[in-house]
Design an enzyme around this catalytic site. Structure first.
Site, PDB file in Angstrom:
ATOM      1  N   ASN B  37      -8.773  -1.290   0.353  1.00 41.69           N
ATOM      2  CA  ASN B  37      -7.756  -0.842   1.457  1.00 41.69           C
ATOM      3  C   ASN B  37      -8.449   0.232   2.274  1.00 41.69           C
ATOM      4  O   ASN B  37      -8.702   1.377   1.410  1.00 41.69           O
ATOM      5  CB  ASN B  37      -6.367  -0.428   0.933  1.00 41.69           C
ATOM      6  CG  ASN B  37      -5.350  -0.164   2.158  1.00 41.69           C
ATOM      7  OD1 ASN B  37      -5.493   0.915   2.909  1.00 41.69           O
ATOM      8  ND2 ASN B  37      -4.072  -0.814   2.213  1.00 41.69           N
ATOM      9  N   THR B  60      -4.171  -4.996   4.156  1.00 40.98           N
ATOM     10  CA  THR B  60      -3.539  -3.953   4.874  1.00 40.98           C
ATOM     11  C   THR B  60      -2.024  -3.946   4.387  1.00 40.98           C
ATOM     12  O   THR B  60      -1.573  -4.893   4.032  1.00 40.98           O
ATOM     13  CB  THR B  60      -3.557  -4.319   6.445  1.00 40.98           C
ATOM     14  OG1 THR B  60      -2.856  -3.340   7.205  1.00 40.98           O
ATOM     15  CG2 THR B  60      -3.017  -5.695   6.631  1.00 40.98           C
ATOM     16  N   GLU B  61      -1.301  -2.641   4.420  1.00 33.97           N
ATOM     17  CA  GLU B  61      -0.438  -2.742   3.479  1.00 33.97           C
ATOM     18  C   GLU B  61       1.004  -3.207   4.120  1.00 33.97           C
ATOM     19  O   GLU B  61       2.107  -3.345   3.721  1.00 33.97           O
ATOM     20  CB  GLU B  61      -0.083  -1.125   3.151  1.00 33.97           C
ATOM     21  CG  GLU B  61       0.052  -0.096   4.322  1.00 33.97           C
ATOM     22  CD  GLU B  61      -1.139   0.448   4.151  1.00 33.97           C
ATOM     23  OE1 GLU B  61      -2.252  -0.033   4.077  1.00 33.97           O
ATOM     24  OE2 GLU B  61      -1.239   1.903   4.657  1.00 33.97           O
ATOM     25  N   ASN B  62       0.764  -3.594   5.469  1.00 31.36           N
ATOM     26  CA  ASN B  62       2.080  -4.069   6.104  1.00 31.36           C
ATOM     27  C   ASN B  62       2.212  -5.754   5.789  1.00 31.36           C
ATOM     28  O   ASN B  62       3.005  -6.204   6.248  1.00 31.36           O
ATOM     29  CB  ASN B  62       2.005  -3.958   7.563  1.00 31.36           C
ATOM     30  CG  ASN B  62       0.675  -4.159   8.148  1.00 31.36           C
ATOM     31  OD1 ASN B  62      -0.336  -4.012   7.539  1.00 31.36           O
ATOM     32  ND2 ASN B  62       0.528  -4.682   9.391  1.00 31.36           N
ATOM     33  N   SER B 102       3.519  -6.541  -1.150  1.00 28.77           N
ATOM     34  CA  SER B 102       2.182  -5.619  -0.529  1.00 28.77           C
ATOM     35  C   SER B 102       2.056  -4.385  -1.368  1.00 28.77           C
ATOM     36  O   SER B 102       0.793  -4.174  -1.703  1.00 28.77           O
ATOM     37  CB  SER B 102       2.303  -5.451   1.151  1.00 28.77           C
ATOM     38  OG  SER B 102       1.137  -5.136   1.533  1.00 28.77           O
TER      39      SER B 102
END
Lengths: 229, 228
Positions: B37, B60-62, B102
């Site tokens: 990340n 990607t954390e979304n 996530s």
């Protein structure tokens, strides 16, 4: 009980003053703009809103904040280059902020939907966001006790629903939709397409219809692209 | 303060590294097959230098694994964005998931490396990168605390000195912290620092000697004989 309603106005008509409302979306992706506009028009106020952000630009959640309908935001990332309506309310002391690390926000919402009374996590240990919270040394790490976030209503945007209320989403617009749908007492979903029962492959359903109460079709809301442009 | 090594120099370049050179160095240090990340800002540059042979999967954390480069022109799709809300693309083999899943990828220890920016890093690896603590500042944390405590390795990319010339590697953070003892490596324009149980080790320097570096940094530095 699942209802298919004809308009976004009908969909949000039951939202009362003082409600806690979860609103899906990460930035503009997955933000149910039409449902938020209807919530603005219906006049409900004194709301606690749960969202990752605190609105951007001059649309959607930002307008709800601008009009003074939100007494408290629970979010992870309120401050952005275009969060001017939240910034103004916050600096004027007119809105309360509960700042939550993003993973805790997601997990607290998930916990509410899953009937979990709380959980310990290393996230935030030793920081000012964990001040006053219970801590324990578990699994070789210091961990912080976090509680679920429940809501009266969730406003969610999905791509398609079938006749049973099963939902599929589109790309990173999925974000908070599935966990908010499960966490709220009443879940209202806007979709761009309603397909007949059996029209979604059961293997690919992301949110089962059991979590959904009201569905409204909003033309052209499938992709955020045209809204964000 | 004296340096605890007799080694004359670990230099690998005669000048400090620019942002792109630093990004290239971080990219080179990421092991093949890693799940990574990259934080918003300077760390995003690292993606420009990852090679196909490395087979790195970006998170990607979304809600996505297999994120591709920034979208251009017709590729732009408002439903496909990264954590910085920039339109991106998907690579073959990408997957989408909701936010709790996530963050379970981070919090469950599945992510090999995250690369973050920072205001300060302490000698024991405390990270400060989310809040200046200034009166009137509106705090925003996003996923920084989850990344800091969840990823197996936390790399920081930053300039060594503030605009005022103060070291951002400090004995103890004066800014509000993001995580305790979480940073394992710090990439700066003047040196690469490894942070471990036995203190701060300098892996290489850029445009300065270890002695000159020690004059800038208020914590004891050791030299490592080999690249780590």
């Amino acid at each position: 009980m699942l209802n298919f309603v004809d308009s976004v106005q009908d969909a949000v008509a039951g939202i009362k003053d003082g409600s806690t409302v979860m609103i899906g979306g990460f930035g503009n992706a997955g933000q149910p703009f039409e449902l938020i506009d209807a919530l603005l028009d219906c006049g409900a106020t004194d709301l606690t809103v749960v969202n990752n952000n605190a609105g951007q630009g001059d649309q959607g959640l930002a307008l709800l904040i601008k009009e003074g309908r939100v007494k408290k935001m629970i979010c992870s990332f309120p401050r952005q280059s275009d969060s001017w309506h939240f910034d103004a309310k916050y600096k004027a002391g007119e809105i309360e902020l509960e700042l939550v690390p993003q993973g805790n926000l997601a997990e607290r919402i998930r916990a509410a939907g899953a009937g979990i009374g709380g959980f310990f996590t290393p996230t935030g240990y030793g920081t000012m966001l964990a001040e006053g919270k219970e801590t324990r040394f578990l699994d070789g790490k210091w961990q912080v006790f976090e509680t679920p976030i429940h809501a009266d209503v969730a406003l969610v945007k999905a791509l398609k629903a079938d006749g049973k209320g099963n939902l599929v989403y589109r790309k990173t617009a999925r974000n908070f939709g599935p966990i908010m749908a499960a966490a709220a007492k009443h879940t209202i979903v806007q979709v761009s397409e309603i397909v007949p029962t059996g029209g979604l492959d059961p293997e690919n359903v992301v949110t089962p219809g059991i979590y959904v109460n009201s569905i409204v079709k909003v033309a052209g809301s499938g992709s955020t692209a045209e809204k964000a442009a | 303060m004296s340096v605890q090594s007799n080694e004359k120099s670990l230099q690998t370049s005669e000048t400090p590294l620019g942002r792109d050179d630093l990004a290239r160095l971080v990219a080179r240090d990421i092991a093949p097959g890693s799940f990574v990340n990259l934080g918003i800002g300077q760390p995003t540059l690292v993606s420009n230098y990852l090679t196909e042979e490395q087979n790195i999967t970006l998170h990607t954390e979304n809600g996505m694994l297999g994120m591709g480069p920034e979208a251009k022109g017709d590729q732009i799709d408002g439903d496909l964005i990264n954590a910085g809300k920039i339109p991106v693309t998907e690579l073959p083999g990408a997957s989408y998931f909701h936010h709790a899943d996530s963050f379970a990828i981070m919090r469950g220890g599945h992510l090999d490396i995250c690369v973050l920016g920072a205001f300060q890093v302490s000698a024991t690896g405390d990270l400060a990168n989310w809040h200046t603590g200034a009166p009137g500042a509106i705090p925003a944390v996003g996923g920084a605390m989850d990344l800091a405590t969840g990823a197996k390795d936390v790399f920081v990319m930053m300039t060594l000195l503030t605009r005022e010339g103060a070291s951002k590697i400090v004995d103890a953070c004066t800014y509000p912290i993001t995580g305790v003892g979480c940073v394992t490596r710090v990439y700066t324009d003047k040196a690469v620092f490894l942070i471990g149980p036995d203190g701060v080790t300098v892996r290489e320097t850029f445009g300065c000697t270890l002695e000159e570096l020690q004059d800038l940094v208020p914590v004891p530095l050791k030299a490592t004989p080999a690249a780590g």
